[in-house]
Design a protein around this motif. Sequence first.
Motif, mmCIF file in Angstrom:
data_model
loop_
_atom_site.group_PDB
_atom_site.id
_atom_site.type_symbol
_atom_site.label_atom_id
_atom_site.label_comp_id
_atom_site.label_asym_id
_atom_site.label_seq_id
_atom_site.Cartn_x
_atom_site.Cartn_y
_atom_site.Cartn_z
ATOM 1 N N ALA A 69 1.413 -0.850 -0.225
ATOM 2 C CA ALA A 69 -0.167 0.130 -0.062
ATOM 3 C C ALA A 69 1.230 1.001 0.220
ATOM 4 C CB ALA A 69 -0.498 -0.391 1.336
ATOM 5 N N ALA A 70 1.883 1.269 0.659
ATOM 6 C CA ALA A 70 2.690 2.381 0.779
ATOM 7 C C ALA A 70 3.608 2.502 -0.970
ATOM 8 C CB ALA A 70 4.551 2.157 2.039
ATOM 9 N N ALA A 71 3.550 1.547 -1.452
ATOM 10 C CA ALA A 71 4.523 1.640 -2.712
ATOM 11 C C ALA A 71 3.674 2.571 -3.534
ATOM 12 C CB ALA A 71 5.090 0.208 -3.321
ATOM 13 N N ILE A 72 2.544 1.419 -3.894
ATOM 14 C CA ILE A 72 1.491 2.182 -4.279
ATOM 15 C C ILE A 72 0.876 3.886 -4.125
ATOM 16 C CG2 ILE A 72 -1.254 1.647 -4.991
ATOM 17 C CD1 ILE A 72 -1.007 -0.822 -4.267
ATOM 18 N N ALA A 73 0.788 4.446 -2.901
ATOM 19 C CA ALA A 73 0.527 5.672 -2.766
ATOM 20 C C ALA A 73 2.415 6.355 -3.311
ATOM 21 C CB ALA A 73 1.001 5.592 -0.884
ATOM 22 N N ALA A 74 3.117 5.863 -3.219
ATOM 23 C CA ALA A 74 4.294 6.798 -3.322
ATOM 24 C C ALA A 74 4.245 6.568 -5.047
ATOM 25 C CB ALA A 74 5.477 6.050 -2.678
ATOM 26 N N THR A 75 3.817 5.942 -5.487
ATOM 27 C CA THR A 75 3.792 5.905 -6.979
ATOM 28 C C THR A 75 2.857 7.209 -7.062
ATOM 29 O OG1 THR A 75 5.035 3.522 -7.483
ATOM 30 C CG2 THR A 75 3.878 4.427 -9.352
ATOM 31 N N THR A 76 1.950 6.855 -6.885
ATOM 32 C CA THR A 76 0.760 7.520 -7.128
ATOM 33 C C THR A 76 0.492 8.881 -6.738
ATOM 34 O OG1 THR A 76 -1.433 6.114 -6.469
ATOM 35 C CG2 THR A 76 -1.744 8.073 -6.713
ATOM 36 N N PHE A 77 1.394 9.449 -5.597
ATOM 37 C CA PHE A 77 1.128 10.399 -5.230
ATOM 38 C C PHE A 77 2.419 11.325 -5.248
ATOM 39 C CE2 PHE A 77 -2.734 9.107 -2.953
ATOM 40 C CZ PHE A 77 -3.066 9.611 -3.224
ATOM 41 N N ALA A 78 3.604 10.430 -6.054
ATOM 42 C CA ALA A 78 4.762 10.839 -6.493
ATOM 43 C C ALA A 78 4.890 12.582 -6.791
ATOM 44 C CB ALA A 78 5.680 10.133 -6.725
ATOM 45 N N ALA A 79 6.255 13.249 -6.814
ATOM 46 C CA ALA A 79 5.297 14.462 -7.277
ATOM 47 C C ALA A 79 6.124 14.687 -9.138
ATOM 48 C CB ALA A 79 6.908 15.848 -6.734
ATOM 49 N N PRO A 80 5.055 15.673 -10.240
ATOM 50 C CA PRO A 80 5.694 14.996 -10.994
ATOM 51 C C PRO A 80 6.924 15.507 -11.429
ATOM 52 C CG PRO A 80 4.297 16.829 -11.061
ATOM 53 C CD PRO A 80 4.730 16.703 -9.580
ATOM 54 N N ALA A 81 7.318 15.610 -12.670
ATOM 55 C CA ALA A 81 9.031 15.763 -13.464
ATOM 56 C C ALA A 81 8.574 17.262 -13.115
ATOM 57 C CB ALA A 81 9.366 14.789 -14.474
ATOM 58 N N PHE A 82 10.138 17.684 -12.739
ATOM 59 C CA PHE A 82 9.988 19.249 -12.937
ATOM 60 C C PHE A 82 10.490 19.628 -14.523
ATOM 61 C CE2 PHE A 82 10.675 23.284 -10.810
ATOM 62 C CZ PHE A 82 11.850 23.451 -11.635
ATOM 63 N N SER A 83 9.088 20.843 -14.751
ATOM 64 C CA SER A 83 9.558 20.978 -16.093
ATOM 65 C C SER A 83 9.139 22.453 -16.034
ATOM 66 C CB SER A 83 8.111 20.942 -16.650
ATOM 67 O OG SER A 83 8.155 21.167 -17.928
ATOM 68 N N ALA A 84 9.955 23.461 -16.366
ATOM 69 C CA ALA A 84 10.094 25.198 -15.970
ATOM 70 C C ALA A 84 10.096 25.277 -17.327
ATOM 71 C CB ALA A 84 11.513 25.334 -16.082
ATOM 72 N N ALA A 85 9.587 26.726 -17.911
ATOM 73 C CA ALA A 85 9.319 27.416 -18.586
ATOM 74 C C ALA A 85 10.279 27.771 -19.462
ATOM 75 C CB ALA A 85 8.159 29.068 -18.807
ATOM 76 N N GLU A 86 10.896 27.754 -21.257
ATOM 77 C CA GLU A 86 11.841 28.128 -21.582
ATOM 78 C C GLU A 86 11.958 29.698 -22.247
ATOM 79 O OE1 GLU A 86 14.716 24.087 -22.371
ATOM 80 O OE2 GLU A 86 12.316 24.664 -23.744
ATOM 81 N N ASP A 87 12.681 30.355 -22.765
ATOM 82 C CA ASP A 87 12.827 31.701 -22.735
ATOM 83 C C ASP A 87 12.835 31.376 -24.334
ATOM 84 O OD1 ASP A 87 12.059 33.419 -20.942
ATOM 85 O OD2 ASP A 87 13.560 34.038 -20.520
ATOM 86 N N TYR A 88 12.354 32.119 -25.055
ATOM 87 C CA TYR A 88 11.696 32.067 -26.702
ATOM 88 C C TYR A 88 11.771 33.621 -27.145
ATOM 89 C CZ TYR A 88 11.009 27.495 -27.303
ATOM 90 O OH TYR A 88 11.466 26.390 -27.438
ATOM 91 N N VAL A 89 12.665 34.256 -28.403
ATOM 92 C CA VAL A 89 12.240 35.530 -28.952
ATOM 93 C C VAL A 89 11.733 35.506 -29.616
ATOM 94 C CG1 VAL A 89 14.054 36.835 -27.311
ATOM 95 C CG2 VAL A 89 14.531 35.486 -29.503
ATOM 96 N N LEU A 90 10.896 36.232 -30.075
ATOM 97 C CA LEU A 90 10.095 36.625 -31.663
ATOM 98 C C LEU A 90 11.039 36.800 -32.556
ATOM 99 C CD1 LEU A 90 6.967 38.655 -30.558
ATOM 100 C CD2 LEU A 90 6.719 36.197 -30.721
ATOM 101 N N ASP A 91 10.777 35.892 -33.371
ATOM 102 C CA ASP A 91 11.595 36.749 -34.783
ATOM 103 C C ASP A 91 10.702 37.311 -35.293
ATOM 104 O OD1 ASP A 91 12.044 36.238 -37.230
ATOM 105 O OD2 ASP A 91 11.243 34.642 -37.276
ATOM 106 N N PRO A 92 11.361 39.081 -35.510
ATOM 107 C CA PRO A 92 10.581 40.465 -36.016
ATOM 108 C C PRO A 92 10.543 40.273 -37.170
ATOM 109 C CG PRO A 92 12.469 40.530 -35.050
ATOM 110 C CD PRO A 92 12.688 39.361 -34.499
#
Length: 192
Positions: free
Chosen positions: A7-30
């Motif tokens: 039960a602890a293993a299932i709970a750990a898998t179910t409620f694990a934090a999602p993989a870290f993702s961060a916004a990346e900067d993009y600049v407009l092509d004028p």
Amino acid sequence: MKNLLTAAAIAATTFAAPAFSAAEDYVLDPSHSQILFSYDHLGYSTTWGMFSGFEGTIAFDQENPAESSVNVSFPVRSMFTGWEARFDHFMAEDFFGAGEDEMVTFTSTSIEVTGEDTAMITGDLTLNGITKPVVLDAKLNQTGEHPMAEKPWAGFDATTTLVRSDFEVGAFAPFVSDEVQVMISVEASKAE
């Protein structure tokens, strides 16, 4: 005990934090970013104008697009109408009364993902010195390696409708439509 560990293993898998993702900067092509606008002129024609060659940034989170943001600004005097007399009239007191440093800005405040490649982007539009909330109906066209620039690239389209009088540029309404249709198409490259 075995059941408790399972039960602890299932709970750990179910409620694990999602993989870290961060916004990346993009600049407009004028060279490949345009804003087209159109309005009805007395019922006789649809008149068009454009802003092009502007710059801005997109903090783009491909894994969690709702965490992305957009920030764009450009001089109102960069407007292209195709007819110098119309441009001069738009910059005069009937409309903008725009000085040399008058800017148009858009800063997103929230993004609601509506589909696999669509979202509603809400933001503050400042036009003619007045700031109002605006919602852009946006679509991600494509992401990937740009074949010539050889770096990550993204393309987006968006539409919205503005009401001129909301920004105190509503001269001659309703004969010249108060509603202005706006179409946006931009490309952006990942920042160095």
